[in-house]
Design a protein around this motif. Structure first.
Motif, PDB file in Angstrom:
ATOM      1  N   UNK A 190       0.887  -1.270   0.031  1.00 13.19           N
ATOM      2  CA  UNK A 190       0.070  -0.059  -0.096  1.00 13.19           C
ATOM      3  C   UNK A 190       0.872   1.184   0.034  1.00 13.19           C
ATOM      4  N   UNK A 191       1.833   1.306   0.851  1.00 11.16           N
ATOM      5  CA  UNK A 191       3.065   2.265   0.964  1.00 11.16           C
ATOM      6  C   UNK A 191       3.575   2.667  -0.384  1.00 11.16           C
ATOM      7  N   UNK A 192       4.036   1.418  -1.244  1.00 11.35           N
ATOM      8  CA  UNK A 192       4.553   1.415  -2.415  1.00 11.35           C
ATOM      9  C   UNK A 192       3.738   2.180  -3.330  1.00 11.35           C
ATOM     10  N   UNK A 193       2.424   1.580  -3.575  1.00 10.51           N
ATOM     11  CA  UNK A 193       1.586   2.013  -4.354  1.00 10.51           C
ATOM     12  C   UNK A 193       1.462   3.743  -4.342  1.00 10.51           C
ATOM     13  N   UNK A 194       1.144   4.241  -2.957  1.00 11.52           N
ATOM     14  CA  UNK A 194       1.113   5.701  -2.922  1.00 11.52           C
ATOM     15  C   UNK A 194       2.407   6.518  -3.247  1.00 11.52           C
ATOM     16  N   UNK A 195       3.404   5.898  -3.322  1.00  8.39           N
ATOM     17  CA  UNK A 195       4.668   6.508  -3.677  1.00  8.39           C
ATOM     18  C   UNK A 195       4.631   6.451  -5.284  1.00  8.39           C
ATOM     19  N   UNK A 196       3.957   5.680  -5.775  1.00  8.87           N
ATOM     20  CA  UNK A 196       3.988   5.797  -7.455  1.00  8.87           C
ATOM     21  C   UNK A 196       2.595   6.345  -7.773  1.00  8.87           C
ATOM     22  N   UNK A 197       1.892   7.267  -6.800  1.00 11.17           N
ATOM     23  CA  UNK A 197       0.507   7.688  -6.984  1.00 11.17           C
ATOM     24  C   UNK A 197      -0.477   6.938  -7.652  1.00 11.17           C
ATOM     25  N   UNK A 198      -0.454   5.678  -6.875  1.00  5.30           N
ATOM     26  CA  UNK A 198      -1.446   4.587  -7.274  1.00  5.30           C
ATOM     27  C   UNK A 198      -2.550   4.462  -5.910  1.00  5.30           C
ATOM     28  N   UNK A 199      -3.801   4.538  -6.384  1.00  6.17           N
ATOM     29  CA  UNK A 199      -4.764   4.359  -5.370  1.00  6.17           C
ATOM     30  C   UNK A 199      -4.907   2.867  -5.004  1.00  6.17           C
ATOM     31  N   UNK A 200      -4.435   2.652  -3.600  1.00  9.44           N
ATOM     32  CA  UNK A 200      -4.091   1.047  -3.319  1.00  9.44           C
ATOM     33  C   UNK A 200      -5.639   0.519  -3.037  1.00  9.44           C
ATOM     34  N   UNK A 201      -5.881  -0.465  -3.962  1.00 10.22           N
ATOM     35  CA  UNK A 201      -7.166  -1.454  -3.764  1.00 10.22           C
ATOM     36  C   UNK A 201      -6.698  -2.789  -3.600  1.00 10.22           C
ATOM     37  N   UNK A 202      -6.352  -3.599  -2.816  1.00 11.72           N
ATOM     38  CA  UNK A 202      -5.831  -4.557  -2.553  1.00 11.72           C
ATOM     39  C   UNK A 202      -6.308  -5.915  -2.651  1.00 11.72           C
ATOM     40  N   UNK A 203      -6.043  -6.783  -3.551  1.00  8.89           N
ATOM     41  CA  UNK A 203      -6.578  -8.096  -3.800  1.00  8.89           C
ATOM     42  C   UNK A 203      -5.509  -8.941  -3.197  1.00  8.89           C
ATOM     43  N   UNK A 204      -5.896  -9.911  -2.135  1.00 10.50           N
ATOM     44  CA  UNK A 204      -5.095 -11.035  -1.921  1.00 10.50           C
ATOM     45  C   UNK A 204      -5.495 -11.986  -2.518  1.00 10.50           C
ATOM     46  N   UNK A 205      -4.448 -12.670  -3.616  1.00 10.18           N
ATOM     47  CA  UNK A 205      -4.892 -13.510  -4.716  1.00 10.18           C
ATOM     48  C   UNK A 205      -4.724 -15.019  -4.179  1.00 10.18           C
TER      49      UNK A 205
END
Length: 330
Positions: A190-205
């Motif tokens: 989630x933190x990495x996503x925000x660093x890259x300006x990605x709105x985090x919606x996490x799927x546990x696959x």
């Protein structure tokens, strides 16, 4: 905005110092001098200064005096003694001063200590060295953040000029993570996503969606999902989800109609390394995605591992990511 334009904007004017242990490598030199010329980072190269400058000249590169060169073999005695003492203290009895005297002449250990001691903001290595030579000193010296027990490796998957961007993790480090580790990977991703300006919606696959299959492997993912949701109740995290349910809205309405994540996931946490590594390479080769990374997650300070097959452009981009991580944690 292009993904690297966005990262560059985050570090412009801050110029964090990034150490490059492989100072005579032409790909490193090309990237480091470009970064110095563009005033994005202050490169710190390790190696004999004459040899480093000679390698730059041989590669046809113009030297920039904003680049610093330090030789671990001739580091001033007083400063080296302080580094040895700090290393022994950090290792808490696992290495003697005599061990440290030898180990810190290695450029990766020396460079990692510069980061630990605050003399550099981050480290980029691996153009010549295998992954273990970069990651091992980071785990021994910099270590993971409080509450994080394992580092992990994420890839930023981007396509169409950066209009599409996703996080895939862990695709690089943990072979068979247990449920608590998967939950940690979700939080760090989630933190990495925000660093890259990605709105985090996490799927546990998983190979199962919402109980469509029963096995210990599925139970691990459902437990990891529960833990991740409890740890971050304000974040959008759901599982277990098959990839199609996580990514395709029409499939999501059939398989997981009550999920706020299904069909719109941007962060994909794979259940084990084999699936993650295969998955990102399929997306890269079949799907035309650029795979940026691995971005090492969970460390107290940023350390980045290059592929030995990297080119100068790869080094340049990884250094920008490392600098952006450093700025984000200041």
């Amino acid at each position: 905005m292009d993904i690297f334009a966005s990262l560059t904007a985050k570090i412009k004017g801050k110029e964090p110092t990034i150490v490059f242990p492989e100072g005579t490598e032409p790909r490193i030199l090309t990237a480091a001098l470009r970064l110095a010329d563009e005033q994005l980072v202050r490169p710190l190269l390790l190696g004999d200064e004459q040899a480093v400058k000679a390698a730059a000249a041989t590669a046809g590169l113009k030297w920039n005096d904003a680049v610093t060169v330090i030789n671990p073999q001739t580091y001033p005695e007083e400063k080296y003694a302080a580094m040895v003492e700090a290393f022994v203290d950090r290792r808490k009895g696992k290495n003697t001063a005599e061990d440290a005297e030898k180990m810190l002449r290695d450029e990766n250990y020396f460079g990692t200590m510069l980061v630990y001691m605050g003399l550099a903001a981050g480290l980029v290595s691996g153009a010549v060295h295998p992954t273990g030579d970069t990651v091992r000193p980071a785990l021994q010296i910099i270590k993971t953040k409080p509450g994080v027990h394992r580092t992990s490796g994420a890839f930023i998957m981007t396509r169409n000029g950066g209009d599409e961007r996703y996080v895939f993790a862990d695709c690089a480090i943990n072979i068979n993570p247990d449920a608590p580790t998967l939950a940690e990977i979700a939080q760090e991703s989630i933190k990495t996503a925000r660093l890259f300006d990605i709105d985090p919606r996490v799927a546990m696959l998983s190979f199962s969606t919402k109980g469509s299959a029963k096995s210990d492997e599925v139970t691990k993912v459902t437990e990891a999902t529960r833990m991740a949701q409890e740890q971050a109740p304000d974040e959008q995290i759901d599982g277990e989800l098959q990839f199609d349910a996580a990514f395709v809205p029409t499939v999501a309405t059939q398989k997981a109609p009550d999920s706020a994540v299904a069909g719109y996931a941007t962060v994909f946490v794979f259940p084990e390394l084999e699936a993650g590594n295969i998955g990102y390479k399929i997306a890269q080769r079949f799907g035309g995605f650029e795979a940026i990374g691995p971005v090492l997650q969970g460390l107290n300070k940023p350390v980045s591992d290059l592929s030995r097959g990297c080119n100068a452009e790869d080094v340049y981009k990884v250094a920008i990511i490392t600098a952006a991580q450093a700025v984000a944690t200041d």
